[in-house]
Motif scaffolding. Structure first.
Motif, mmCIF file in Angstrom:
data_model
loop_
_atom_site.group_PDB
_atom_site.id
_atom_site.type_symbol
_atom_site.label_atom_id
_atom_site.label_comp_id
_atom_site.label_asym_id
_atom_site.label_seq_id
_atom_site.Cartn_x
_atom_site.Cartn_y
_atom_site.Cartn_z
ATOM 1 N N ALA A 208 0.833 -1.209 0.000
ATOM 2 C CA ALA A 208 0.000 0.000 0.000
ATOM 3 C C ALA A 208 0.864 1.255 0.000
ATOM 4 C CB ALA A 208 -0.935 -0.006 1.210
ATOM 5 N N LEU A 209 1.866 1.297 0.860
ATOM 6 C CA LEU A 209 2.708 2.490 0.946
ATOM 7 C C LEU A 209 3.617 2.630 -0.272
ATOM 8 C CD1 LEU A 209 3.575 2.401 4.752
ATOM 9 C CD2 LEU A 209 1.850 3.771 3.581
ATOM 10 N N ASP A 210 4.090 1.494 -0.806
ATOM 11 C CA ASP A 210 4.893 1.563 -2.032
ATOM 12 C C ASP A 210 4.056 2.074 -3.202
ATOM 13 O OD1 ASP A 210 7.143 0.723 -0.760
ATOM 14 O OD2 ASP A 210 7.148 -1.310 -1.584
ATOM 15 N N GLN A 215 3.457 6.247 -7.096
ATOM 16 C CA GLN A 215 2.595 7.048 -7.970
ATOM 17 C C GLN A 215 2.759 8.542 -7.702
ATOM 18 O OE1 GLN A 215 1.697 5.195 -10.367
ATOM 19 N NE2 GLN A 215 2.417 3.511 -9.070
ATOM 20 N N LEU A 216 3.058 8.916 -6.474
ATOM 21 C CA LEU A 216 3.384 10.319 -6.215
ATOM 22 C C LEU A 216 4.673 10.698 -6.942
ATOM 23 C CD1 LEU A 216 2.479 10.666 -2.429
ATOM 24 C CD2 LEU A 216 1.427 11.928 -4.320
ATOM 25 N N GLU A 240 -6.369 1.936 -8.220
ATOM 26 C CA GLU A 240 -6.487 0.484 -8.044
ATOM 27 C C GLU A 240 -5.835 0.070 -6.724
ATOM 28 O OE1 GLU A 240 -4.541 -1.034 -11.459
ATOM 29 O OE2 GLU A 240 -6.068 -0.332 -12.876
ATOM 30 N N ASN A 241 -6.341 0.649 -5.632
ATOM 31 C CA ASN A 241 -5.679 0.449 -4.337
ATOM 32 C C ASN A 241 -6.484 -0.402 -3.369
ATOM 33 O OD1 ASN A 241 -7.767 2.085 -3.428
ATOM 34 N ND2 ASN A 241 -6.507 3.901 -3.230
ATOM 35 N N LYS A 242 -7.618 -0.940 -3.824
ATOM 36 C CA LYS A 242 -8.490 -1.652 -2.885
ATOM 37 C C LYS A 242 -7.811 -2.886 -2.301
ATOM 38 C CE LYS A 242 -12.833 -0.070 -4.935
ATOM 39 N NZ LYS A 242 -14.099 -0.461 -5.591
ATOM 40 N N GLU A 243 -7.099 -3.612 -3.136
ATOM 41 C CA GLU A 243 -6.445 -4.834 -2.657
ATOM 42 C C GLU A 243 -5.384 -4.517 -1.603
ATOM 43 O OE1 GLU A 243 -3.744 -8.525 -4.439
ATOM 44 O OE2 GLU A 243 -4.957 -7.298 -5.799
ATOM 45 N N GLU A 244 -4.572 -3.486 -1.877
ATOM 46 C CA GLU A 244 -3.505 -3.133 -0.933
ATOM 47 C C GLU A 244 -4.075 -2.630 0.390
ATOM 48 O OE1 GLU A 244 -1.752 -2.908 -5.024
ATOM 49 O OE2 GLU A 244 -3.612 -2.240 -4.083
ATOM 50 N N VAL A 321 6.281 9.204 2.462
ATOM 51 C CA VAL A 321 5.607 7.905 2.575
ATOM 52 C C VAL A 321 6.628 6.785 2.739
ATOM 53 C CG1 VAL A 321 4.101 6.256 1.398
ATOM 54 C CG2 VAL A 321 3.606 8.696 1.263
ATOM 55 N N ARG A 322 7.692 6.830 1.961
ATOM 56 C CA ARG A 322 8.736 5.796 2.075
ATOM 57 C C ARG A 322 9.385 5.814 3.458
ATOM 58 N NH1 ARG A 322 9.435 6.479 -3.584
ATOM 59 N NH2 ARG A 322 10.511 8.445 -3.273
ATOM 60 N N LEU A 323 9.683 7.016 3.936
ATOM 61 C CA LEU A 323 10.305 7.127 5.265
ATOM 62 C C LEU A 323 9.350 6.644 6.356
ATOM 63 C CD1 LEU A 323 12.031 10.594 4.832
ATOM 64 C CD2 LEU A 323 13.183 8.394 5.121
ATOM 65 N N LEU A 324 8.067 6.916 6.183
ATOM 66 C CA LEU A 324 7.077 6.462 7.166
ATOM 67 C C LEU A 324 7.097 4.938 7.262
ATOM 68 C CD1 LEU A 324 4.754 7.537 9.022
ATOM 69 C CD2 LEU A 324 3.200 7.049 7.125
ATOM 70 N N ARG A 325 7.131 4.270 6.114
ATOM 71 C CA ARG A 325 7.168 2.807 6.125
ATOM 72 C C ARG A 325 8.445 2.294 6.781
ATOM 73 N NH1 ARG A 325 9.485 -0.997 3.051
ATOM 74 N NH2 ARG A 325 10.112 0.409 1.382
#
Length: 419
Positions: A208-210, A215-216, A240-244, A321-325
């Motif tokens: 999800a975070l990747d 995309q950003l 298309e983020n529902k699965e993640e 977002v990457r740093l958060l993960r």
């Protein structure tokens, strides 16, 4: 003709009559994309295998133990239902296994009750089986049972009708096996082989975070190059983020269940708080980023001005977002992610001061809102996050004068809001 000779022939054919191979670059680009897609697909499959490995081992251990106890200790000559119940419990949505065990037992109770009663009245056979299954389903629905109970009741009724003529006293062992299988599954989950809840969440959060960060990044690159098609592709992929998101939400529920049931994981409860509270703001960040990229598409189509700091602001969001993960995975306070979110807002403020059009002002507003979402995901209260965003944007300066006065017609007179 050997392979090397065929390749030489093809190469000569491409350049025959002195013509330039105009399609070679496009073909090479397409082949490179196919190779990248193949690697990505393999990577995704391996990631799914790693994610499911713990569950697979748990299910195997639970099925084996259920079979062994039912067969050796309870002297059941055909211990089929116990391992099925164990696997059925573990196969339920993570975070709902205790509920699944109760549903299994309730479904068995309904199926046995209906099956026994109707067999006693109408006997066995094809039409009797149809009647028993229909009755079990309708009775379960009338009682307000869940879908799992309805299915279990119908399946048990089928087994009662089809096996009763050849197997005596099936009803009680079926009860015992359902209870045994569900109990063994919970025992394996909570005591014998409890998964590390943080590891489970980290693996589930990564896709999800990747997705959001990639995309950003793609949106930022599209703004820099004014590539409308690239921005549109990023928008479609982000939608298309529902699965993640579903995988992340399910993993959080499973982690809560594990940390509640397993004494060995009780000390992880505090560490799970970050992720549990981060799910909703991450979902909001996804949606707000979608709006951001959609407006970026419109900016490019309408040929609006794109100040240099604007793509940088979107790129800083991706890095946040990457740093958060990474910081969540390491169990660290997400200080770097917060700093990068505020840097994104600061760059957005500079872009706004240089002058933007209508869609550009919406992009700026979504940078602010997404940054606020990420700050909340990092553990900051919403009100404090909004205050920090306003401070980083320099909202007071933009409203009272400064750089904006030099180009007053380029953008609206007030700073775009958060949210």
């Amino acid at each position: 003709m050997g392979r090397d000779e065929r390749l030489q022939f093809l190469r000569r054919g491409k350049l025959r009559d002195g013509r330039v191979d105009r399609d070679g670059q496009r073909i090479a680009s397409a082949m490179e994309e196919l190779r990248h897609r193949s690697k990505a697909t393999l990577h995704d499959r391996l990631h799914r295998v790693r994610t499911a490995f713990g569950l697979a081992v748990q299910a195997g251990l639970a099925a084996g133990l259920a079979y062994l106890i039912s067969h050796r200790l309870l002297k059941n000559p055909q211990p089929v239902f116990a391992p099925i119940s164990a696997v059925g419990t573990l196969a339920a949505s993570v975070g709902q296994r205790f509920r699944r065990t109760i549903e299994l037992i309730a479904g068995v109770a309904v199926g046995v009750l209906v099956g026994d009663a109707l067999i006693y009245v109408v006997g066995t056979g094809a039409w009797q089986l149809a009647l028993v299954v229909t009755s079990a389903i309708l009775l379960s629905i009338f009682a307000g049972a869940s879908v799992a109970i309805v299915i279990q009741a119908a399946a048990t009724a089928v087994l009662i009708v089809t096996l009763s003529p050849s197997t005596e006293n099936l009803e009680f062992p079926r009860f015992v096996d359902a209870l045994l299988g569900g109990g063994i599954a919970l025992l394996v989950t909570a005591i014998l082989l409890p998964l590390n809840p943080l590891r489970v969440i980290n693996r589930a959060a990564r896709p999800a975070l990747d997705l959001l960060s990639d995309q950003l990044d793609a949106g930022a690159d599209a703004l820099r190059s004014r590539d409308r098609d690239a921005a549109q592709r990023a928008l479609l992929r982000l939608r298309e983020n529902k699965e993640e998101l579903a995988a992340l939400s399910e993993a959080i529920e499973g982690a809560k269940e594990t940390s509640t049931l397993s004494p060995a994981r009780w000390h992880r409860r505090g560490e799970l708080t970050h992720y549990a509270e981060a799910a909703d703001p991450i979902d909001r960040a996804m949606r707000n980023s979608g709006t951001l990229i959609r407006r970026a598409v419109t900016m490019i189509e309408d040929e609006e001005p794109i100040p240099e700091p604007m793509p940088d602001a979107v790129g800083h969001l991706a890095e946040s977002v990457r740093l958060l993960r990474q910081e969540f995975a390491a169990g660290q306070e997400p200080e770097e992610a917060r700093e990068r979110s505020l840097r994104a807002v600061s760059e957005a403020g500079r872009a706004y001061a240089e002058g933007v059009g209508f869609s550009g002002s919406v992009v700026i507003a979504q940078v602010r809102t997404t940054a606020s979402d990420l700050l909340v995901a990092s553990g900051i209260e919403q009100e404090e996050a909004n205050r920090l965003v306003r401070q980083a944007f320099g909202e007071k300066e933009h409203r009272t004068g400064g750089p904006t006065d030099r180009n007053p017609a380029a953008h609206p007179p007030t700073a775009p809001p958060i949210g």
